[in-house]
Design an enzyme around this catalytic site. Structure first.
Site, PDB file in Angstrom:
ATOM      1  CG  LEU A  29     -12.588  10.295 -75.028  1.00  0.00           C
ATOM      2  CD1 LEU A  29     -11.922  11.043 -73.893  1.00  0.00           C
ATOM      3  CD2 LEU A  29     -13.914   9.699 -74.571  1.00  0.00           C
ATOM      4  CG  HIS A  33     -16.905  11.486 -75.097  1.00  0.00           C
ATOM      5  ND1 HIS A  33     -16.723  11.141 -76.415  1.00  0.00           N
ATOM      6  CD2 HIS A  33     -17.648  10.481 -74.553  1.00  0.00           C
ATOM      7  CE1 HIS A  33     -17.305   9.976 -76.661  1.00  0.00           C
ATOM      8  NE2 HIS A  33     -17.885   9.568 -75.551  1.00  0.00           N
ATOM      9  CD  GLN A 150     -25.888   5.173 -71.210  1.00  0.00           C
ATOM     10  OE1 GLN A 150     -25.584   4.148 -71.820  1.00  0.00           O
ATOM     11  NE2 GLN A 150     -25.129   6.259 -71.239  1.00  0.00           N
ATOM     12  CG  LEU A 181     -20.541  16.131 -81.918  1.00  0.00           C
ATOM     13  CD1 LEU A 181     -19.374  16.814 -81.194  1.00  0.00           C
ATOM     14  CD2 LEU A 181     -20.275  16.074 -83.406  1.00  0.00           C
TER      15      LEU A 181
END
Length: 279
Positions: A29, A33, A150, A181
């Protein structure tokens, strides 16, 4: 914060919770996230974060075995971000038998862009997310807009199956230099990390030039891809699409007010990066 490894324990803990918020992850992570976790906490409670590296969405030549497993560090980060439960099942817990039933997204959306260059990827994603939704039974699930296609695929899946889960997108988190990121940024060497910002810069250039009369869209996309190749990248695609269906816009739409998104996927060294920019 609790760390749970079995489906039975998670279901027991979540029984009777009508407002559960969920963030599926593959671990390793970063701040992107954690921003999803904080967004999830705005929409429900308890907040559940899954950490599971899903074999079904990796092609045979991809980095499933090498993908970092950093559960202890992930749990420390999640404890500071408002997570209530970490669900970290072993592979044979989530797939106790071969997963022969799978969720196939429509080819019109699932077979272009990422689906073209990673065949079967979205089937793997949809299948594991459907399974996790059945286990967690969340009222809301949050996904990052960095994985733009997605997000659209999963939102469509939830809608068509009439799932009781609202799928939300959260903005891409970027480093100070503009790089989106990503867990895979950790694969980049120092020189590659410096170069990696070029992907977002090329998308900005494409977005800027796309709204003004001049070269055709095909010419603009080819120029953007060539600019990456000259810098040592291997682009899969650099393209401008309608946000509504990820199909190419007409000239009238491109030069008008149609909501568009510029998307790119390219390999730098051994690392494949993706990014997008709405316009």
């Amino acid at each position: 914060m609790r760390v749970i490894h079995t489906v039975s324990e998670l279901r027991e803990v979540l029984a009777g919770q009508p407002r559960t918020a969920f963030v599926p992850t593959m671990g390793n992570l970063h701040e992107g996230h954690l921003s999803l976790v904080r967004e999830a906490a705005r929409h429900g409670s308890p907040v559940v974060v899954s950490v599971f590296v899903n074999r079904l969405q990796f092609l045979p030549h991809e980095d499933f075995d090498q993908y970092p497993r950093t559960l202890a560090k992930d749990a420390e980060l999640l404890a500071t971000a408002g997570c209530d439960i970490v669900f970290a099942p072993a592979e044979d817990e989530l797939y106790p038998q071969p997963q022969t039933y799978k969720v196939q997204p429509p080819p019109a959306l699932g077979d272009l862009l990422e689906g073209e260059f990673r065949p079967g990827f979205f089937t793997g994603v949809c299948t594991v997310v459907m399974k996790l939704f059945q286990v967690v039974q969340p009222a809301v699930a949050v996904f990052g807009q960095k994985d733009y296609q997605q997000l659209k695929v999963l939102a469509g899946m939830a809608e068509q199956f009439m799932l009781p889960t609202r799928v939300l997108g959260a903005p891409t988190v970027r480093a100070d230099d503009g790089l989106a990121l990503s867990s895979r940024n950790g694969y980049l060497g120092p020189a590659e990390r410096t170069e990696a910002v070029a992907l977002s810069q090329v998308l900005h250039q494409l977005a800027t030039s796309a709204r003004v009369p001049g070269p055709s869209l095909a010419e603009l996309e080819a120029k953007a891809a060539q600019s990456l190749r000259k810098r040592g990248w291997l682009p899969d695609y650099v393209t401008l699409r309608r946000r509504s269906d990820l199909l190419p816009p007409s000239d009238e739409q491109r030069l008008g007010s149609e909501p568009l998104v510029a998307l790119a996927a390219a390999k730098l060294g051994q690392t494949r990066l993706i990014d997008n920019l709405e316009l």
